[in-house]
Write a protein that holds these residues in place. Structure first.
Motif, mmCIF file in Angstrom:
data_model
loop_
_atom_site.group_PDB
_atom_site.id
_atom_site.type_symbol
_atom_site.label_atom_id
_atom_site.label_comp_id
_atom_site.label_asym_id
_atom_site.label_seq_id
_atom_site.Cartn_x
_atom_site.Cartn_y
_atom_site.Cartn_z
ATOM 1 N N TYR A 187 -21.632 -4.203 -7.146
ATOM 2 C CA TYR A 187 -20.551 -5.165 -6.932
ATOM 3 C C TYR A 187 -20.619 -6.222 -8.029
ATOM 4 N N SER A 188 -19.472 -6.538 -8.589
ATOM 5 C CA SER A 188 -19.388 -7.558 -9.632
ATOM 6 C C SER A 188 -18.227 -8.486 -9.324
ATOM 7 N N PHE A 209 -11.596 -5.966 -4.297
ATOM 8 C CA PHE A 209 -11.279 -7.010 -3.313
ATOM 9 C C PHE A 209 -10.507 -8.101 -4.074
ATOM 10 N N HIS A 210 -9.201 -8.134 -3.887
ATOM 11 C CA HIS A 210 -8.349 -8.985 -4.715
ATOM 12 C C HIS A 210 -8.370 -10.432 -4.237
ATOM 13 N N GLY A 243 -27.558 -3.404 3.413
ATOM 14 C CA GLY A 243 -26.414 -2.963 2.633
ATOM 15 C C GLY A 243 -25.097 -2.958 3.371
ATOM 16 N N LYS A 244 -25.026 -3.594 4.515
ATOM 17 C CA LYS A 244 -23.797 -3.566 5.318
ATOM 18 C C LYS A 244 -22.838 -4.675 4.936
ATOM 19 N N TYR A 245 -23.374 -5.863 4.614
ATOM 20 C CA TYR A 245 -22.532 -7.022 4.343
ATOM 21 C C TYR A 245 -22.702 -7.469 2.893
ATOM 22 N N VAL A 260 -18.760 -3.843 3.591
ATOM 23 C CA VAL A 260 -18.580 -2.971 2.432
ATOM 24 C C VAL A 260 -18.430 -1.509 2.841
ATOM 25 N N GLU A 261 -18.783 -1.168 4.074
ATOM 26 C CA GLU A 261 -18.557 0.208 4.520
ATOM 27 C C GLU A 261 -17.080 0.461 4.797
ATOM 28 N N LYS A 262 -16.407 -0.543 5.345
ATOM 29 C CA LYS A 262 -14.967 -0.426 5.626
ATOM 30 C C LYS A 262 -14.114 -1.073 4.550
ATOM 31 N N ASN A 263 -14.754 -1.771 3.591
ATOM 32 C CA ASN A 263 -14.041 -2.460 2.503
ATOM 33 C C ASN A 263 -13.020 -3.459 3.054
ATOM 34 N N GLU A 264 -13.478 -4.306 3.959
ATOM 35 C CA GLU A 264 -12.564 -5.279 4.546
ATOM 36 C C GLU A 264 -13.283 -6.601 4.777
ATOM 37 N N TRP A 265 -12.473 -7.647 4.882
ATOM 38 C CA TRP A 265 -12.941 -9.016 5.122
ATOM 39 C C TRP A 265 -13.380 -9.146 6.578
#
Length: 588
Positions: A187-188, A209-210, A243-245, A260-265
């Protein structure tokens, strides 16, 4: 009548008698048993049956005078309680402490074998005893000690490590880069306000993640509770141990948590009154007893602690007198933070609600051996040495970054270019390396001075946890690797890795064992010795090539500008905004 248990025995000294005592019976007399001196059983008379029935609750009718126990040895537990409720079923009452330690050690070894998933006939006992069991015992002891126990700095090949560079992910300077602890995702974050997720096996971009777009008016940053994302530059990233959050923070004064598993806030934590400048997770594996704890540092000079198991705020830590620029934490409930212009590093003991203050700001000298050259005659040179060299003194004005090595040792870097080694047992630095990344020459438009010489400050630090290896970064085009001595009293440079740009973040991690086989770019280059041994195998020799161990990954977030401003810019060919990952392989 008083109970015989509390009665004094001075005037009641019992004497053995062959005749039956017709006096009042006590519990002690009832506990004498039914055998006489000659060993023949005596039949109690009818007059004593009632007294014996009343006393048998506190006495044992099968013991004689020589076998009777004292009050310290009597079993005072309730008669209807299972003895196994107090001790393990295998424990014997006559077991000595040495036998108990031996039994527990055997149970521990059995659990070790079960943890390795080995059947009874799948291993050699000698091999288990020598290698696996002893290594596991040493590892358990040293890991729980919380001290440096991995002396591996000399075992890695630093000449030409394979690398992976991200491409076309950020428009502006990269401020942070972190990788998951299994080496699967990278992640960057950039100053444009976006976070990019990368596949570390292939190097391709997976998700973005915009940044959120809102109308800028008088209510800017006020109605942001419902927004699922950041509104401005992102300055810091941190990944949870499981590695979940993914945690992020920046100029919008919110700590964002992403799944990060669901790629959501997931959630945005408020509370800070200024920009979020540093984030760090506690490195302990989450469990029922160990929650997922997140530390955040801000320009408002405070640290805040959050519990991601309940997604709640825990407490605020006060003490710094300037913006908090860096935070690091390990497995214990402690953290270390750098206070920037207040020139302090603070070691926080969260359960005790105390802090240790380490004051930096010391001066360091730098000697220029080239100033011994005569300008008129370049061939004439004075004797080398510090006496003839020109010295410059630089005073540390700000502590920019910090990294924990173990639970009581950490390093810090400042704007004077010096790296200091600290211990919680001493208030002053144990060792200081002056001008660690050399001098920077700046062209200025003045009549008196044409060139300004100043040290390059240390912009990032990272350590391989509980080991003697750590790295530092600046804008000199190199990431420098340092080795601690065995007594943790000093450190020395052991190698450099070329990186163009400003190094804004660094991270060490040990990936999964199959990482080198899954990521083709991380394969080590074949050495001439391995090539010769491979050809020898082809020719029929029985030699075996010694297999390499798992690599260690060094993740660097590199940009054209520094994290918090634009006072240092590095542009040109090769200076790209992105993340770089290096695979450090053990020497064969």
């Amino acid at each position: 009548m008083p109970d015989s248990f509390f009665a004094t025995s001075k005037n009641r000294k019992r004497k053995r008698s062959t005749t039956r005592d017709d006096g009042p019976s006590t519990s002690k007399k009832a506990a004498r048993g039914v055998k006489g001196k000659g060993g023949k059983a005596r039949q109690p008379e009818a007059g004593t049956k009632k007294r014996k029935a009343a006393d048998e609750e506190l006495s044992d009718a099968t013991q004689d005078d020589d076998e009777r126990e004292g009050i310290d040895e009597m079993d005072l537990r309730a008669p209807d309680v299972d003895p196994n409720a107090y001790e393990s079923g295998e424990e014997d009452e006559d077991e000595t402490p040495a036998e108990k330690r031996l039994r527990l050690a055997k149970l521990y070894l059995e659990s070790v074998k079960q943890g390795m998933s080995l059947a009874e006939g799948e291993f050699d006992a000698a091999e288990i005893d020598r290698e696996l069991i002893s290594a596991r015992l040493k590892q358990d002891v040293m890991e729980h000690s919380g001290k440096v126990h991995l002396f591996v700095a000399d075992s890695y090949d630093l000449t030409q490590p394979p690398s992976l560079r991200t491409k076309r992910g950020h428009r502006f300077s990269v401020t942070a880069a972190v990788a998951s602890h299994d080496g699967r995702w990278l992640y960057s974050s950039g100053k444009e306000g976006s976070i990019v997720k990368w596949d570390m096996h292939s190097g391709r971009q997976v998700h973005v993640f915009h940044k959120c777009r809102v109308d800028k008016g008088k209510g800017k940053y006020r109605e942001t509770a419902d927004l699922k994302g950041h509104l401005d530059e992102i300055w810091a990233l941190a990944i949870s141990p499981d590695g979940k959050y993914l945690a992020s923070g920046g100029k919008d004064r919110r700590v964002g948590v992403w799944d990060v598993e669901k790629n959501e806030w997931v959630k945005g934590f408020g509370g800070h009154r200024d920009c979020i400048s540093a984030l760090a997770f506690r490195k302990a594996a989450p469990s029922l007893q160990t929650p997922t704890q997140l530390y955040s540092g801000s320009y408002d000079r405070t640290l805040k602690l959050f519990d991601l198991s309940t997604m709640g705020y825990v407490e605020t830590l006060f003490g710094h007198q300037a913006p908090v620029l860096s935070i690091d934490a390990l497995r214990a409930e402690t953290a270390v933070s750098a206070g920037g212009r207040d020139k302090t590093v603070r070691f926080w003991k969260v359960p005790e609600e105390t802090q240790l203050v380490f004051r930096g700001g010391g001066g360091s000298k730098w000697y220029d051996d080239l100033d011994g050259m005569d300008e008129e005659d370049e061939g004439a040179r004075t004797k080398p040495g510090k006496e003839n060299a020109k010295s410059e003194r630089f005073v540390e004005g700000s502590i920019e970054c910090v990294a924990m090595i173990d639970e009581s040792t950490f390093v810090s870097g400042g704007d004077s270019g010096s790296i200091s080694l600290w211990s919680t047992q001493k208030k002053k630095p144990v060792f200081t390396q002056a001008v660690a990344h050399g001098m920077d020459l700046s062209q200025v438009e003045t009549e008196d001075v044409a060139v300004v010489r100043k040290p390059r400050w240390v912009t990032a630090l990272a350590s391989l946890r509980y080991s003697d290896l750590f790295a530092s970064g600046s804008w000199d085009g190199e990431v420098r690797l340092w080795k601690l001595d065995s007594k943790l009293k000093s450190f020395a440079l052991i190698g450099t890795i070329s990186v163009l740009g400003v190094v804004n973040s660094l991270q060490f991690l040990t990936p999964a064992k199959d990482f080198a086989s899954a990521a083709s770019w991380a394969s080590p280059p074949a050495s001439p010795a391995e090539d010769s041994e491979t050809s020898a195998q082809v020719n029929g020799n029985a030699k075996q090539v010694k297999s390499r161990g798992p690599p260690v990954l060094l993740v660097a977030g590199v940009g054209q500008e520094t994290r918090f401003g634009r006072w240092i810019q590095r542009k040109g060919e090769g200076h790209v905004n992105g993340a770089v990952v290096f695979a450090l392989h053990p020497r064969t």
